[in-house]
Motif scaffolding. Sequence first.
Motif, PDB file in Angstrom:
ATOM      1  N   TYR A  92     -15.962   6.265  -0.216  1.00  0.00           N
ATOM      2  CA  TYR A  92     -16.397   4.879  -0.046  1.00  0.00           C
ATOM      3  C   TYR A  92     -15.387   4.125   0.810  1.00  0.00           C
ATOM      4  O   TYR A  92     -14.179   4.211   0.596  1.00  0.00           O
ATOM      5  CB  TYR A  92     -16.529   4.184  -1.399  1.00  0.00           C
ATOM      6  N   ARG A  93     -15.884   3.391   1.760  1.00  0.00           N
ATOM      7  CA  ARG A  93     -14.993   2.604   2.620  1.00  0.00           C
ATOM      8  C   ARG A  93     -15.748   1.393   3.152  1.00  0.00           C
ATOM      9  O   ARG A  93     -16.965   1.418   3.340  1.00  0.00           O
ATOM     10  CB  ARG A  93     -14.471   3.446   3.783  1.00  0.00           C
ATOM     11  N   ARG A  94     -14.992   0.352   3.415  1.00  0.00           N
ATOM     12  CA  ARG A  94     -15.558  -0.857   4.022  1.00  0.00           C
ATOM     13  C   ARG A  94     -15.066  -1.027   5.453  1.00  0.00           C
ATOM     14  O   ARG A  94     -15.566  -1.890   6.167  1.00  0.00           O
ATOM     15  CB  ARG A  94     -15.171  -2.087   3.203  1.00  0.00           C
ATOM     16  N   GLY A  95     -14.061  -0.233   5.852  1.00  0.00           N
ATOM     17  CA  GLY A  95     -13.515  -0.320   7.197  1.00  0.00           C
ATOM     18  C   GLY A  95     -13.576   1.021   7.897  1.00  0.00           C
ATOM     19  O   GLY A  95     -14.398   1.879   7.575  1.00  0.00           O
ATOM     20  N   HIS A 134     -11.098   5.182   4.628  1.00  0.00           N
ATOM     21  CA  HIS A 134     -10.988   4.860   3.206  1.00  0.00           C
ATOM     22  C   HIS A 134      -9.581   4.380   2.881  1.00  0.00           C
ATOM     23  O   HIS A 134      -8.591   5.001   3.271  1.00  0.00           O
ATOM     24  CB  HIS A 134     -11.304   6.101   2.370  1.00  0.00           C
ATOM     25  N   ASP A 135      -9.491   3.267   2.186  1.00  0.00           N
ATOM     26  CA  ASP A 135      -8.221   2.720   1.727  1.00  0.00           C
ATOM     27  C   ASP A 135      -8.192   2.837   0.210  1.00  0.00           C
ATOM     28  O   ASP A 135      -9.031   2.258  -0.480  1.00  0.00           O
ATOM     29  CB  ASP A 135      -8.073   1.261   2.153  1.00  0.00           C
ATOM     30  N   SER A 167       2.248   2.621  -0.241  1.00  0.00           N
ATOM     31  CA  SER A 167       1.342   2.429  -1.373  1.00  0.00           C
ATOM     32  C   SER A 167       1.990   1.546  -2.435  1.00  0.00           C
ATOM     33  O   SER A 167       1.342   0.654  -3.003  1.00  0.00           O
ATOM     34  CB  SER A 167       0.960   3.781  -1.976  1.00  0.00           C
ATOM     35  N   ILE A 168       3.260   1.802  -2.725  1.00  0.00           N
ATOM     36  CA  ILE A 168       3.966   0.969  -3.703  1.00  0.00           C
ATOM     37  C   ILE A 168       3.986  -0.480  -3.230  1.00  0.00           C
ATOM     38  O   ILE A 168       3.732  -1.418  -3.997  1.00  0.00           O
ATOM     39  CB  ILE A 168       5.405   1.489  -3.918  1.00  0.00           C
TER      40      ILE A 168
END
Length: 698
Positions: free
Chosen positions: A382-385, A388-389, A507-508
Motif C-alpha cells: 500500500y502506498r500513497r506516493g 511505500h513508506d 526511521s528512528i
Amino acid sequence: METTTVLRSTFGLYAFSSSSNLRQRISVAKHRLTSVKSVTSTTPHPSRGVGRRRKNNDENGATLAKVVENPYSKVEAARPDLRKSLSDFLEEARDFVGDKGGPPRWFSPLECGAQARGSPLLLFLPGVDGTGLGLIRHHKKLGAIFDIWCLHIPVSDRTPVKELVKLIEKTVKSEHYRFPNRPIYLVGESIGACLALDVAARNPDIDLSLILVNPATHVNNFISQPLSGMLNVLPDGIPTLLEDIFGVKQGDLLTGMLDALSNEFSSQRMGGGGGGMLRDLLAVSANLPTLSRMFPKDTLLWKLEMLKSAIASVNSHIYSVRAGTLILLSGRDQWLLNEEDIDRYSRTLPKCIVRKLDDNGQFPLLEDGVDLANIIKCTCFYRRGKAHDHISDYLMPTTYELKQQIDNDRLLVDGTSPVMLSTLEDGTIVRSLEGLPLEGPVLYVGYHMLLGLDLVPMVSQILKERNIHLRGLAHPMFFKNLKNLIVDTKMFDKYKIMGGVPVSNFSIYKLLREKAHVLLYPGGVREALHRKGEEYKLFWPEQSEFVRVASKFGAKIVPFGVVGVDDICEIVLDSNDQRKIPILKDLVEWATREAGNIREGDESELGNQDIYIPGVVPKIPGRFYYYFGKPIETAGKEKELKDKEKAQELYLQVKSEVEQCVAYLKVKRESDPYRHLLPRMLYQASHGWSSEIPTFDL
C-alpha cells in the motif's frame, strides 16, 4: 455537468455515471430497486454515498477499541462475520444481470464512500462473471483506504479484448492527468488480470500497481476443450429450461428453502472449511437462475474466446510491464493455474511478489479466509506516493486484527505467564506498567531474547494495559520479498500488521518526530540469534546510535531488560556448529547474504552477523520477566547531547541500566514460587484461569 444515478439494490448502493464522453457510463433501471435518485456532480468520477451498515457487535474490549482511531480501523467489515458472503454476491448480481445491456461502464459501490484523504485509485477488473462485484466481501475495508471503481461488463456485451483494454487505458490516462501524483491500482481477476497487464504494458510511464488474482496466463485445455464442445451442443435458453422443466425460479418455494438454509448457515458461521463450503453450496443452489442468466451459452462461448485472446495479447507484451505486481495464487485452482507461467512472471515482472493462498480455489476473493486489505498490508503493497513508506503509509490494525494477533499468541503468553514490572518517577518498582510514559515520543531500549520471543507478550500487554502502540524497529530482511526461503514469509506478517519498521537512523528520526512509542534493540540480530553460552549478554555497538536523535525531539528513553527464554528452550546447534556442516554452512552464508548487512563497514562481529535458525531443544515452559527502568529525560538537553562525549556517556548509562534490569530479574526470579509451569497451573486451577499469578516480593 456529469449526471450520476444512484441505484439501491436489496443489499447495497451503487453509483453509475452517465457521462458518455469520458467513460460511457449509463444509468439503468433494475427490477428489484428499492429507491432510485439522481444527483449531479462536477467531478468526473462516480459520486458516493453510504450503503446499509450492519450492527457491530464486537466485544473485544474498550481498551483495544481506543487504539484504532483512523477510518480504516473503524470499518465494521474488519470482522469476518460481518463481511458479505457468496450469497450476498449472488443476490446483488441478480440486479446486475437483469439490466438492459449496454457498453461496459464503471460503477462505484457507495459503501466504499469513507476512504481516507489522499487515498489512491483502485480500478477493479472482473473475471469471467463480468459483474464487477468480485470485491463485494472487501468493499468496506478497501473502501476506507482506496477510491474504488469497478468495471461492469453486461452479459450481452461482446466488446473485444482490445477495446476493453482501450476503455481501461482511457480511464487510467484520464485519472493520471487529473492526479499525476496519485498511484493507480489495477486489481484484476483471471481475465481481468490479463487486461491489467496489457494496460500496464501499454503505459509504462504511468504510476501503476497491479494486483493479479489467479491471472489467466494459461488455459487448461484438458478442461476448456471438452467444456467448449459441450456448450456447442447444448440448446440455447438454459435459464428457460431450468424454470420450465425443473421448476426452478427465483423466489419459488425451493429456492426460498435453500436461501433460508444458506442464511442459517451464514448466521451460525460454522467453523472450518466444511461449513463454509456447505454454506456456499446452498447459496449457489438458491441462486441457480441468477447463475444461468449470468452465464448463458453464448456468453460462455464468448468468454472462452475472450480468454484465449487476452492470454495471447498479454504474453506478447509481458516484458514491457514496469509496474510493481502482487500475484495472489490459489492452491486449488485447476482451471487456469499454470505455476510455470507464474514463476516466469515473477522473474520477469519488476518488484513482483507472489502470495500463495494454499487453501483457496478458483474464486478466492469470494471465499472465507481471504482478506485482500490485510494481504496488501502484510506485503507492504500500500502506498500513497511513489514508493511505500513504512511510516506515513502504515495502516493501523483493526480491532479484529488486534484481537486475532493476541489470540494467535495466546499459547505463548499463557504458557509463560509474563511478569511486568516498571519504575515510577520516585524510583518505586511496581508490578504493573504504570511507570511507562503515556505521551510520546518515547524510545524503549532493551535486550533482545533468543528468536525475539520477548516481543509477543510485551507488545500485547503494553497495548492492553496502557493503550500504547509500540512501533518496533526490525531487521530489513523482515520486509524483503526473499524467495526460496526454507521458512514461510507469512510468519513475518505479524510484525508488519503491528507496525514494524526497517531499522535505520532515518526511521528512528521520523517515528520520534511523529511522537511515536518506538522499540529499539541495539543488539539486533546478534542478540536474537546468539550462540551457546551467550544468554543475557548485550551485543551493542561501541558508539552511540540513538541518543542524539532522541534528544532532538525531547524523547524519553526507557531502558528495560527481559529474562526467561532459557526456561523454554536450550540451544544445541548454533551458527558456529552449523558452519562446520557443509549443507548448513551454505544455507547460513546464503541467508546472511540475502538478508543484507545493516552495519556496512563495521569490522566488528556486529557488522558480520550470521542469519541462521538455531537448533533448539524445548523445555517445560518457565516464566518471562520484564523490568522497565525509570524513564530518562532528554528534553532540554539537545545542545548538551550534541557533544559526542556527552552523548556517549548517556549511551553507556542506558546500556548499564539495561544490564542492571537483566541482573535484577535473574536474581529475583529464583525466589518466585511460581516460576515453573506446574505451580502456576495448580494456582489457576484453584483461583480461576483468568486470575493473576503471584510472583516474588518486590
